[in-house]
Design an enzyme around this catalytic site. Structure first.
Site, mmCIF file in Angstrom:
data_model
loop_
_atom_site.group_PDB
_atom_site.id
_atom_site.type_symbol
_atom_site.label_atom_id
_atom_site.label_comp_id
_atom_site.label_asym_id
_atom_site.label_seq_id
_atom_site.Cartn_x
_atom_site.Cartn_y
_atom_site.Cartn_z
ATOM 1 N N ASP A 158 -1.820 -0.208 -7.782
ATOM 2 C CA ASP A 158 -1.459 -0.973 -6.582
ATOM 3 C C ASP A 158 -2.307 -2.236 -6.465
ATOM 4 O O ASP A 158 -3.413 -2.304 -7.006
ATOM 5 C CB ASP A 158 -1.689 -0.125 -5.319
ATOM 6 C CG ASP A 158 -0.694 1.038 -5.239
ATOM 7 O OD1 ASP A 158 0.274 1.025 -6.018
ATOM 8 O OD2 ASP A 158 -0.890 1.937 -4.407
ATOM 9 N N ASP A 179 -3.882 -3.105 -3.898
ATOM 10 C CA ASP A 179 -4.840 -2.971 -2.802
ATOM 11 C C ASP A 179 -6.196 -2.482 -3.323
ATOM 12 O O ASP A 179 -6.438 -2.412 -4.524
ATOM 13 C CB ASP A 179 -4.279 -2.005 -1.743
ATOM 14 C CG ASP A 179 -4.047 -0.599 -2.335
ATOM 15 O OD1 ASP A 179 -4.437 -0.383 -3.499
ATOM 16 O OD2 ASP A 179 -3.481 0.251 -1.637
ATOM 17 N N ASP A 184 -7.690 0.558 -3.214
ATOM 18 C CA ASP A 184 -7.638 1.787 -4.015
ATOM 19 C C ASP A 184 -7.156 1.507 -5.430
ATOM 20 O O ASP A 184 -7.665 2.057 -6.404
ATOM 21 C CB ASP A 184 -6.699 2.812 -3.350
ATOM 22 C CG ASP A 184 -7.432 3.609 -2.275
ATOM 23 O OD1 ASP A 184 -8.672 3.551 -2.284
ATOM 24 O OD2 ASP A 184 -6.774 4.249 -1.441
ATOM 25 N N GLU A 235 -0.514 4.472 -11.516
ATOM 26 C CA GLU A 235 -1.156 5.245 -10.457
ATOM 27 C C GLU A 235 -0.100 5.970 -9.629
ATOM 28 O O GLU A 235 0.792 5.349 -9.065
ATOM 29 C CB GLU A 235 -1.928 4.233 -9.582
ATOM 30 C CG GLU A 235 -2.341 4.733 -8.248
ATOM 31 C CD GLU A 235 -2.760 3.590 -7.311
ATOM 32 O OE1 GLU A 235 -2.916 3.900 -6.135
ATOM 33 O OE2 GLU A 235 -2.922 2.441 -7.745
#
Length: 660
Positions: A511, A513, A515, A435
């Site tokens: 990631d 997190d 997102d 990403e």
């Protein structure tokens, strides 16, 4: 219309439904969590390991195992004897706590007040499991001129602690444990004699000078093992074919000046290279056999490979076009490896695999310089070994080229942003779908360019759940993914051509997190909907980067270290462990990664890309079959499914932690 079930048919779920298992109940209820249940060997090994730990600490020279005619087994050692005084906090004899309490033992506080610096025992669970799964157990401890005796049945004390002075002239010290394993917990009550003799023999090998004896009352056989020559003697006796070059043996242990490792940590090894026959491979950590290998074996592999590679480069022996891989050197290696690790992390209670990340550097750091020196002192042997490795590399590359030719000439042009790897060995190659460009940059710098490729993706990938297959390539990102991996989109009932697959592992790296999770879901949707055969064949993986880094200051013998946690749970476990080691919570510096782009190349390699230390999860269908999984993903990803999604959120909303 079906009648509603009456309340009587619905199981009640209230405060009374929750049971708290006390003492050794958890072991009896779920023995498979604590030991192997195919036969009682592992519960007896727990007692044997304790005797070996005494010898390892320098307090014993003899271990005796007796198989009695009544099916019981005795294990005697001449160590210090288990203490039998009252525990200062628990107000019960220590010897009783060791056998009746989970997580009670002398091996927690390494280097500060604990009884052992190095030990195989870690969890304080071992012999209490032996006790829980035995019909009867008799324990005798000879210590400080007294003899203490205790008898248990099914884990409970049936004859409390009794003390008597030793007979005059009896100077004996040590512990004797006799157990009658309870057959109802095991598939077979018979001990596998081959495994048992191998285990005892290996203990003798790893502790040169200590004698290990097995007495069988039924057959009246007695065997004693004692190896003055240690690992070399053992490997020479076990090898089936003659080695190509003399055995390479050595050892290395950290001293008090070492910045990275605690004093005494290190390894002893003996390696033989053979041209044919199945290799003999045995590894141990603090005398515990690690049959599934682990990070110490990865360290040995890395050390051997780096040393042979630098020897080949120094003498310019590599033919043009040949690329050397770790497996080319390691494939023909037989070895016995005995590592000493201060606070080892194992996978599961039965300790078959070592997980400690630092063990790779520990073992490799001692093996590599020793082998480099040895090869350059014996150049002829070095050239023979180089020849063996180069031959393996050429064979591997030829096999890879055969696949290459089947692809035909109509190869699509690879996407420009793909940073490809050098190897053409599909089974060995990996591509990371990363990403964002900044994370892509770290991944490109941190990867192993030999076999790891990186394809950065810009922004969120298209939700492809309801996109027609022939419209997929209108999206650049998806076009690039398909061309990079070398497989066309297909349906669940198609038979796609996977011969063009360019990577054995397709790894989603986003990631840690919210997102990142969303991007992960969109990519998994793409593979499940349009590349299902890749998932079926086990080619799709999810890489798990850490969310936290913990900088722990030096404590006792252990130097300062950096630890990584995947989530809040692992972070709490790390902080609890540090607290037990005497490091206050506020002394540990915790930093949270906002995303992969924040990690430098070295951190990304160490935590997420390095095959020896990363967490890579294979993507597979879970408990549901294909159709049921398809139905669930339709609810989650379908355009007209807002109502179904809302129902799911209402049902499971309270189990989701919000990460803002």
């Amino acid at each position: 219309m079906a009648a509603k079930p009456t309340p009587a048919t619905v199981p009640e779920y209230s405060e009374n439904s929750i049971r708290v298992l006390k003492g050794l109940e958890p072991v009896k209820q779920r023995p498979g969590m604590y030991t192997r249940t195919d036969n009682p060997l592992h519960i007896l090994q727990e007692v044997l390991d304790n005797a070996a730990d005494e010898a390892l600490a320098g307090h014993g020279k003899k271990i005796k195992v007796t198989l009695h005619a009544d099916g019981s087994v005795s294990i005697d050692d001449d160590g210090r004897g288990i203490p039998f005084g009252l525990h200062p906090e628990e107000n019960a004899p220590v010897i009783e706590l060791v056998f009746t309490r989970l997580h009670a033992g002398g091996k927690f506080d390494k280097g500060k007040g604990g009884a052992y610096s190095f030990s195989g025992g870690l969890h304080g669970v071992g012999v209490s499991v032996t006790n829980a799964l035995s019909q009867r157990m008799e324990v005798t401890s000879h210590r400080e001129g007294q003899v203490a005796r205790l008898v248990f049945a099914g884990g409970d004390v049936v004859e409390p602690l009794s003390l008597r002075p030793q007979a005059e002239g009896d100077r004996r010290q040590g512990t004797s444990v006799r157990a009658w394993p309870d057959a109802s917990y095991f598939e077979s009550s018979a001990l596998p004699m081959g495994e048992l003799t191998h285990l005892l023999r290996s203990k003798a090998v790893l502790m040169p000078g200590v004698s290990v004896t097995l007495i069988n009352e039924k057959t009246r056989d007695t065997q004693t093992w004692q190896y003055k020559g240690g690992l070399r003697d053992y490997l020479m006796q076990t090898l089936v074919t003659d080695p190509v070059i003399p055995l390479f043996e050595g050892e290395g242990f950290a001293d008090s000046q070492n910045d990275s490792f605690a004093e005494g940590e290190g390894a002893a090894w003996c390696v033989a290279f053979t041209e044919e026959g199945a290799p003999v491979r045995e590894s141990y950590v603090n005398l515990i056999p690690t049959s599934a290998g682990g990070t110490h074996e990865s360290g040995l592999r890395d050390g051997l490979f780096q040393a042979v590679k630098s020897f080949i480069e120094l003498h310019s022996l590599l033919p043009k076009g040949v690329k050397l891989m770790p497996e080319d050197v390691f494939a023909r290696a037989s070895y016995v490896l005995s590592a000493k690790v201060l606070d080892p992390q194992f996978q599961g209670q039965i300790k078959e695999r070592l997980n400690s990340r630092d063990a790779v550097r520990l073992v490799s750091g001692f093996v590599r310089p020793a082998l480099e020196l040895w090869l350059n002192q014996h150049v002829e042997y070095g050239k023979k070994l180089a020849e063996l490795a180069i031959k393996a590399a050429q064979t591997r590359q030829k096999a890879g080229q055969k696949v290459e030719k089947r692809k035909g000439s109509g190869v699509a042009v690879l996407p420009g942003k793909l940073t490809d790897c050098e190897s053409r060995d599909t089974a060995y190659n990996e591509v990371f779908l990363v990403e964002g460009d900044s994370a892509g940059g770290s991944a490109k710098m941190g990867r192993d360019k030999e076999n790891q490729a990186v394809l950065p993706l810009r922004g969120k990938v298209l939700n492809t759940w309801e996109v027609e297959r022939d419209r997929l390539f209108a999206n650049n990102e998806i076009h690039d993914i398909s061309v990079a991996i070398g497989v066309d989109p297909h349906g669940p009932h198609d038979a796609p051509d996977l011969s063009g697959l360019r990577y054995g592992k397709v790894c989603i790296l986003s990631d840690a997190d919210v997102d990142g999770s969303h991007i992960q879901v969109l990519l998994l949707t793409l593979f499940f909907r349009h590349f299902p055969k890749l998932i079926e064949a086990g080619h799709v993986y999810v890489a798990r980067p850490p969310l936290f880094r913990v900088d722990v200051p030096a404590r006792g013998k252990k130097p300062a270290s950096k630890l990584y946690a995947l989530d809040e749970g692992e972070l709490a476990a790390i902080l609890d462990k540090c607290a037990k080691e005497g490091v206050a919570r506020d002394k540990c510096q915790i930093s949270r990664f906002k995303g992969l782009g924040e990690m430098n190349a070295e951190q990304l390699w160490e935590t997420t890309l390095n095959p020896d230390t990363r967490r890579l999860m294979p993507v597979q269908l879970g408990d549901l079959d294909f159709a049921a999984t398809e139905g669930l993903i339709t609810q989650l990803m379908g355009k007209g499914e807002a109502a179904a999604r809302r129902a799911l959120m209402e049902l499971h909303g309270d189990s989701v932690e919000l990460d803002i």
